[in-house]
Enzyme design. Structure first.
Site, PDB file in Angstrom:
ATOM      1  N   THR A 186       0.856  -1.182   0.000  1.00  0.00           N
ATOM      2  CA  THR A 186       0.000   0.000   0.000  1.00  0.00           C
ATOM      3  C   THR A 186       0.888   1.225   0.000  1.00  0.00           C
ATOM      4  O   THR A 186       1.984   1.207   0.555  1.00  0.00           O
ATOM      5  CB  THR A 186      -0.860   0.050   1.273  1.00  0.00           C
ATOM      6  N   GLU A 330      -5.725  -3.934  -0.044  1.00  0.00           N
ATOM      7  CA  GLU A 330      -6.038  -4.951   0.960  1.00  0.00           C
ATOM      8  C   GLU A 330      -7.242  -5.810   0.578  1.00  0.00           C
ATOM      9  O   GLU A 330      -7.552  -6.788   1.250  1.00  0.00           O
ATOM     10  CB  GLU A 330      -6.335  -4.272   2.315  1.00  0.00           C
ATOM     11  N   LYS A 439     -15.027  15.419  13.927  1.00  0.00           N
ATOM     12  CA  LYS A 439     -15.896  14.912  14.977  1.00  0.00           C
ATOM     13  C   LYS A 439     -16.321  16.063  15.868  1.00  0.00           C
ATOM     14  O   LYS A 439     -15.546  16.566  16.667  1.00  0.00           O
ATOM     15  CB  LYS A 439     -15.167  13.825  15.769  1.00  0.00           C
ATOM     16  N   TRP A 444     -20.422  13.252  13.189  1.00  0.00           N
ATOM     17  CA  TRP A 444     -19.345  13.321  12.207  1.00  0.00           C
ATOM     18  C   TRP A 444     -19.742  14.253  11.051  1.00  0.00           C
ATOM     19  O   TRP A 444     -20.829  14.169  10.502  1.00  0.00           O
ATOM     20  CB  TRP A 444     -19.047  11.931  11.642  1.00  0.00           C
TER      21      TRP A 444
END
Lengths: 536, 536
Positions: A186, A330, A439, A444
């Site tokens: 990654t 992934e 937050k 959120w």
């Protein structure tokens, strides 16, 4: 009691063998890095891939050894890939666009004893090899440039000459399907990159799963343009799924500008292509400016970053259907696709486009869930954002070299690091990266949504929203805006523009006008740098 | 070195769980055996299937136990199937059209402790149960007819009441994917039927493989009519593949006459249906006679026996694409499909139809080969007939209860008992059954081809060709012909008709006119009986 069916192993060599046996005359076409066209067929690819296997075996390569590749999409790259995995060695694709230091780190971390490379990557190799003593051999895909590498003692050879010393008879497969097949790192924005070690089983299942009708839906009547580089996120699985489907395969080499792409698609009759938005924008810009029409392309897969609506609409004018996909290294990498379900397929065009811009629905074998920060499940109501987790046999279980670090939760899910919503139809939509979400008061705020809306202001050229610490609300949004050349604006007029377009409590506490918004190596806004310099 | 991806098991419970979670509101529609329409959704099917699991567990059923089902296609049958396999028990589908003695043999051979049945099968059960002491419990799918079974001590219950005593919470799966899931017996023409014991892995892979674009190509936008009975050859895999794809599912019950089918297809918007030629002929006859048009159906899968050309042409008039498939109980069952490849797709209509009448191309994961009687491979030239062998993880490895009898050759292939050709494109065409082919002077004459050509004679109603012993050529063809009512013909005129249409050495040595040609239980010509009475 076990069933009494034949017992085999899902090993990836079978996919090229299938293509060679049942679609042996089907072409594999490629442009080299200078743009010259070449062609071969699957049956011949199989022969050369078996020569690669024999050459690797002769070089002492065995089950589990990692072989590096450093180059763009070509038939040689494709053959080296299969020649490697078919004997149980691991194909480790390296991205030539990384900094040489990063590439060197990956070569050492993976322990590559052999590297296949384009000669265009010679200078990278000259830089890294002195610090990579485990590399014994470099094979250049393009023969005409066999060269010595300055400052290094490695053995150098050209692909054709190297495989030419070996026969095309080689017993492939015959090992456990859980054997490692591919290694892809990654491009982590923090810390060192992490290696995802695919198995034969995971990649084989990924091919079967992603080729379902609601997935890529590849048929032997398709001509597939593998526009996404083979070093990018396991080539979106297409190195496996295209031959599995018996599709004709077109590999573009390094040059993927609009004019080159248009010529390649039209002259080769490409029906299916997969790439990132920026490459598609180049093609569409070329079509727009030259008045050219895409007459052969039927489906375009867009993934890698969010797909702008203009791409969908412009492709529609060419009768090309856009398949928006989402995934990550992934996840092998494809996890969701925005194909229409029964109800969406029956909607008016604008609604269908709205759904096609979501990251889409999961395919059988991949499960998704949304949770809050405490791991509690959140509803699939299309409104409640949560941390997106994925689970399945195509999803990472642990990182290479970090096997002792647990990365799955108690239910076996992997946290993607993305914030998303899922609606009652199962359509998932990414709203933010977890580290970028703001937050505020226990709720959120999506930095991405705020940026997209603020960018609608006619004076805005680029926007970034970050959370800054707040004594009462924990965090509050700060809007950073780069204005278009010559434009002048006040914070008040920007906030007035946002009023009514967003929830009251999403309203940024402050607007700052900046000269530059820093971008990272992959062209995304570097919010870490912004937080470091603007959080007070 | 193993890969580091998540490790799971390919168990079939996951397919209904996937449908319930991501296509929970998608309908499962069924006609009961009286023709009344009912409907539910996948999410509710899951709940009832879990109740079935709990009821089976409460009855002491455990991993590996075989559960019989005896009935037509209904939601209850579907739910009982999943409730059984999801706890590792084995779903053994019984064909109510077999003779009761045969059904009794299968129940005893399989050792069924519980049988799910339609009440229409009551008399079968009354006949067989006295001789099937292992059966402890019969659950009737249709509740309104809970009844005692004369002469038997088994416990009898209705489906709803029986599952109603149990909750819908049940942990599914969690066992090895090689665990047995289904048991289906071949209707062998010689000797006792042989049981094929599918595993979770083989059925799961069969679903993924057959749903590829060149296969059934099922999407969540499809409405699938499961016309093939669930007891026939593993329901062609559609009990698994339809929910896997999230397709709407329509189950027709016992009544599949043309009028009923037409109404069902039109009113439910069926886009995809799978059945044997005779059922399709009933539908098309109804359409022809009533001037009705199929407005919703897009694809019709035809398998089970050779597809007549008229079916393909008549469906085309309704804009329905025919997918001719070939398989056998031993192959899960689908092995090849006649979907067009790139070159065939570009051919004129008549050529495309010619290709669609072949048994078709193999999908990834299934390999085919042709051999002579000595196991030597024969070429794929489209002309040379050979014994057809199949290999793959969806293909039988041994028969249930006969595990010690080897049925695979040294390369792991299973001999299908069919004679076929394969052309250079990979299209396979069955030319005969191995036991019916005529072996003359070391070459093979197709009895099927000869029959088809002879049937073209205007006076022929039915034809059969068998081999009779010959001192020089081993065998020579004998043509048996039933003439149309009132017709009179001579052997000479029949042979003159064949002249020029077949190779000289294929010419029958004799033509015999007969009053009847015997048919077997499945409607095919009983050549064994013909050979017994005509071989001298």
């Amino acid at each position: 009691m076990f069933g009494l069916m034949q017992e085999g192993q899902l090993t990836l060599d079978a996919l090229l063998s299938h293509a060679a046996r049942w679609h042996g005359g089907t072409e594999v076409v490629w442009n080299d890095n200078q743009g010259a066209r070449h062609r071969t067929v699957y049956a011949d690819c199989l022969g050369r891939a078996k020569q690669v296997s024999n050459a690797l075996l002769a070089a002492g390569i065995r089950l589990g050894d990692r072989i590096g590749t450093l180059g763009w999409n070509s038939a040689q790259h494709f053959e080296a890939w299969y020649g490697t995995v078919a004997i149980g060695a691991v194909c480790h694709t390296l991205n030539p666009r990384l900094l040489p230091d990063q590439i060197g780190y990956l070569v050492r971390h993976a322990g590559n004893r052999v590297i296949f490379a384009d000669s265009a990557c010679l200078s990278i190799l000259e830089t890294i090899l002195p610090a990579c003593p485990m590399v014994e051999q470099v094979i250049f895909f393009d023969d005409e440039t066999i060269c010595l590498i300055d400052g290094s003692a490695v053995s150098v050879d050209g692909f054709s000459a190297w495989i030419g010393r070996h026969g095309a008879d080689c017993d492939w497969g015959g090992f456990d399907e859980r054997t490692a097949a591919g290694l892809c790192y990654t491009s982590g924005t923090t810390g060192n990159p992490k290696g995802v070690l695919y198995s034969h089983r995971s990649n084989y299942l990924h091919s079967l799963i992603t080729c379902q009708a609601d997935g890529l839906n590849l048929a032997s009547t398709d001509t597939v343009l593998l526009l996404v580089p083979m070093y990018h996120a396991n080539a979106w699985g297409l190195v496996y799924s295209a031959p599995m489907a018996g599709a004709r395969l077109v590999l573009p080499g390094q040059r993927v500008d609009g004019a080159t792409l248009y010529e390649l698609i039209e002259s080769e009759g490409v029906t299916f292509a997969a790439g990132v938005p920026t490459v598609w924008q180049g093609l569409l810009k070329y079509c727009r400016e030259t008045g050219s029409r895409l007459t052969r392309l039927k489906r375009a897969v867009v993934a890698g970053s969010v797909c702008p609506e203009t791409i969908v609409r412009e492709f529609l004018e060419h009768d090309v259907e856009v398949l928006h996909a989402w995934g990550m290294t992934e996840a092998s990498p494809l996890a969701t696709l925005s194909s229409p379900d029964r109800e969406v397929a029956a909607m008016p065009l604008d609604d269908r486009i709205r759904y096609s811009l979501k990251q889409g629905r999961t395919l059988p074998g991949v499960d998704l869930k949304l949770t809050d920060d405490h791991g509690r499940r959140l509803p699939h109501d299309g409104r409640t954002p949560g941390r997106l987790h994925v689970k399945g046999e195509t999803i990472v279980g642990a990182y290479f070299g970090q096997e002792d670090i647990a990365i799955l939760d108690g239910e076996g899910f992997f946290d993607t690091g993305d914030i998303a919503t899922i609606d009652h139809r199962g359509y998932m939509q990414i709203t933010d990266r977890a580290k970028d979400v703001i937050k505020s008061g226990g709720e959120w705020i999506s930095s991405v949504d705020l940026e997209t809306i603020a960018l609608g202001h006619p004076k805005a050229e680029l926007c970034a929203v970050i959370g800054v610490p707040h004594p009462k609300w924990d965090e509050r949004p700060l809007l950073l805006m780069k204005l278009k050349g010559g434009a002048v604006a006040t914070a008040e007029e920007i906030l007035a523009y946002l009023d009514g377009k967003i929830a009251k409590w999403w309203m940024p506490d402050e607007v700052r006008f900046v000269d530059e918004i820093p971008l990272g190596a992959t062209g995304k806004i570097d919010k870490k740098k912004l937080r470091d310099s603007h959080s007070t």
